[in-house]
Design an enzyme around this catalytic site. Structure first.
Site, mmCIF file in Angstrom:
data_model
loop_
_atom_site.group_PDB
_atom_site.id
_atom_site.type_symbol
_atom_site.label_atom_id
_atom_site.label_comp_id
_atom_site.label_asym_id
_atom_site.label_seq_id
_atom_site.Cartn_x
_atom_site.Cartn_y
_atom_site.Cartn_z
ATOM 1 N N TYR A 22 -11.023 -8.832 36.539
ATOM 2 C CA TYR A 22 -12.420 -9.244 36.349
ATOM 3 C C TYR A 22 -12.876 -8.977 34.918
ATOM 4 O O TYR A 22 -13.557 -9.795 34.296
ATOM 5 C CB TYR A 22 -13.349 -8.519 37.335
ATOM 6 C CG TYR A 22 -14.810 -8.765 37.024
ATOM 7 C CD1 TYR A 22 -15.350 -10.049 37.123
ATOM 8 C CD2 TYR A 22 -15.645 -7.733 36.602
ATOM 9 C CE1 TYR A 22 -16.678 -10.294 36.815
ATOM 10 C CE2 TYR A 22 -16.978 -7.969 36.296
ATOM 11 C CZ TYR A 22 -17.483 -9.249 36.404
ATOM 12 O OH TYR A 22 -18.801 -9.490 36.094
ATOM 13 N N ARG A 60 -14.660 -15.130 28.873
ATOM 14 C CA ARG A 60 -15.924 -15.859 29.060
ATOM 15 C C ARG A 60 -16.896 -15.505 27.944
ATOM 16 O O ARG A 60 -17.514 -16.378 27.339
ATOM 17 C CB ARG A 60 -16.503 -15.523 30.440
ATOM 18 C CG ARG A 60 -17.851 -16.170 30.709
ATOM 19 C CD ARG A 60 -18.337 -15.943 32.133
ATOM 20 N NE ARG A 60 -18.420 -14.526 32.499
ATOM 21 C CZ ARG A 60 -18.946 -14.084 33.636
ATOM 22 N NH1 ARG A 60 -19.400 -14.953 34.547
ATOM 23 N NH2 ARG A 60 -18.984 -12.798 33.911
ATOM 24 N N TYR A 107 -24.987 -4.664 30.067
ATOM 25 C CA TYR A 107 -24.327 -3.550 30.756
ATOM 26 C C TYR A 107 -23.608 -2.669 29.738
ATOM 27 O O TYR A 107 -23.016 -3.183 28.768
ATOM 28 C CB TYR A 107 -23.262 -4.071 31.725
ATOM 29 C CG TYR A 107 -23.740 -4.548 33.083
ATOM 30 C CD1 TYR A 107 -25.010 -4.266 33.583
ATOM 31 C CD2 TYR A 107 -22.875 -5.291 33.895
ATOM 32 C CE1 TYR A 107 -25.399 -4.710 34.846
ATOM 33 C CE2 TYR A 107 -23.261 -5.736 35.152
ATOM 34 C CZ TYR A 107 -24.519 -5.446 35.625
ATOM 35 O OH TYR A 107 -24.895 -5.886 36.862
ATOM 36 N N ARG A 128 -29.722 -13.317 35.899
ATOM 37 C CA ARG A 128 -29.925 -13.016 37.331
ATOM 38 C C ARG A 128 -30.307 -14.268 38.107
ATOM 39 O O ARG A 128 -30.026 -14.374 39.297
ATOM 40 C CB ARG A 128 -30.994 -11.939 37.497
ATOM 41 C CG ARG A 128 -30.617 -10.595 36.874
ATOM 42 C CD ARG A 128 -29.344 -10.012 37.467
ATOM 43 N NE ARG A 128 -28.951 -8.764 36.802
ATOM 44 C CZ ARG A 128 -27.813 -8.131 37.050
ATOM 45 N NH1 ARG A 128 -26.945 -8.619 37.929
ATOM 46 N NH2 ARG A 128 -27.519 -7.031 36.412
ATOM 47 N N GLU A 144 -22.114 -8.992 48.508
ATOM 48 C CA GLU A 144 -22.823 -9.674 47.418
ATOM 49 C C GLU A 144 -23.437 -10.939 48.009
ATOM 50 O O GLU A 144 -22.824 -11.580 48.858
ATOM 51 C CB GLU A 144 -21.841 -10.009 46.282
ATOM 52 C CG GLU A 144 -22.496 -10.706 45.105
ATOM 53 C CD GLU A 144 -21.547 -10.864 43.900
ATOM 54 O OE1 GLU A 144 -20.942 -9.856 43.486
ATOM 55 O OE2 GLU A 144 -21.426 -11.996 43.413
#
Ligand code: 3EB
Length: 339
Positions: free
Chosen positions: A150, A157, A209, A222, A329
């Site tokens: 991940y 990305r 983050y 979000r 999730e």
């Protein structure tokens, strides 16, 4: 024959269906079908009517397989180039891509290629606004080349966003989940008109983050509020039991589910402050739920129904989530009344 409801006021709408219901729905929607994604263990390449299906190898809970069908309120034309297939009309475009990647290959390279391709496409098409991206790949929590896959994905990305001069604050809504096998699968919605990025005051923005979650931050917002001049649609990213930047309730799927729903409500509330007007959750909220452990299915669905009532569009998949301590999730799409 009784038809399905047609949401003519929605620029795009989505339906989750079990396999037996697919063909009749596609027949009703005709040339407005923009994207068909199948979930389950036995991939299907095309529907009976010849519609291409993008397959994601994740078990569906409560059914053998399920389909996510996106339709537009105007006819779409099919698109294909070396990198992707898709369909679009004067307002929107859905792109679909699959990248074979052997376990040895660094996922950051594949992600960089994929997102660079998306940004190239956006530049040369008239769909310059990336609204929502879905990402699925196997072994999301496995450590390869000394880094969790991940995090490798996030590195590539992020690099694409930098190379194409995208501000992280303009990142699309997104999700990234572990599939059981198969390629890196990405599909996305882009639009002619820009969306408005929404953050959650209960959470630090993912693109901010701290480094403990990986060397390059995940580039997603979000939520994205799209189609503000017609009928607003709120695309809510994969949402989890995170407060600030930390996972809360690591040992409890029920508390994680409740915290996640509080986060989703908080995101909707932020959108409302920007003029979004949801009407009735039962008909205007679609949820896609990912549980890490299949046995948590009933408990999670029970809590969702207790909190939100019975929703017309709900699907539950078993998938690994991008933090090892997350058990659930939930992503959502919420439509407002036509303006
Ligand atoms: C989180 O809030 C949970 O990397 O695209 C949610 C949505 C998550 C999108 C992504 C990750 C992504 O950080 C994980």
């Amino acid at each position: 024959m009784m038809g399905y409801e047609v949401h003519q006021n929605r620029v795009v709408t989505l339906k989750y269906l079990v396999p037996g219901a697919l063909d009749a729905y596609l027949a009703q929607c005709g040339d407005r079908v923009a994207c068909v994604v199948g979930f389950g263990s036995n991939p299907v390449a095309t529907t009976k009517s010849g519609c291409p299906v993008l397959w994601v190898d994740t078990p569906v809970l409560g059914s053998d397989a399920a389909y996510e069908i996106w339709t537009a309120n105007k006819p779409v034309s099919q698109y294909q180039d070396e990198l992707m297939t898709g369909a679009g009309n004067e307002d929107i475009f859905f792109g679909r891509m699959s990248f074979q990647n052997n376990a040895a290959e660094d996922l950051s390279e594949v992600a960089l290629r994929a997102f660079s391709g998306i940004f190239e496409f956006l530049q040369r098409s008239n769909y310059s606004n990336l609204i929502r991206v879905w990402n699925y790949f196997p072994e999301i929590n496995a450590i390869k080349n000394d880094i969790e896959r991940y995090r490798g994905f996030s590195i590539g990305r992020h690099e694409a966003f930098v190379r194409y001069q995208k501000k992280v604050e303009d990142s699309p809504a997104a999700c990234a989940l572990g599939s059981h096998g198969g390629p890196l699968v990405i599909y996305f919605l882009a639009a002619r008109s820009p969306g408005l990025q929404i953050e959650n005051p209960r959470q630090i923005s993912a693109y901010s983050y701290p480094k403990q979650y990986g060397p390059r931050s995940p580039t997603f917002s979000r939520a994205t509020l799209a189609f503000q001049d017609t009928a607003q649609t709120l695309f809510i990213s994969g949402t989890a039991s995170i407060l600030g930047h930390e996972t809360v309730h690591p040992a409890s799927v029920s508390l994680q589910t409740r915290e996640t729903l509080v986060n989703i409500r908080a995101v909707i509330e932020q959108a409302v402050l920007k003029g979004f007007a949801p009407v009735d959750f039962a008909s205007d909220l679609a949820l896609k739920v990912y549980v890490r452990h299949a046995e948590d299915f009933a408990e999670v669905v029970g809590i969702i129904q207790e909190e939100l009532g019975t929703l017309s569009e709900l699907i539950v998949l078993q998938a690994d989530i991008c933090r090892a301590d997350l058990l659930v999730e939930i992503e959502a799409v919420c439509w407002s009344q036509a303006r």
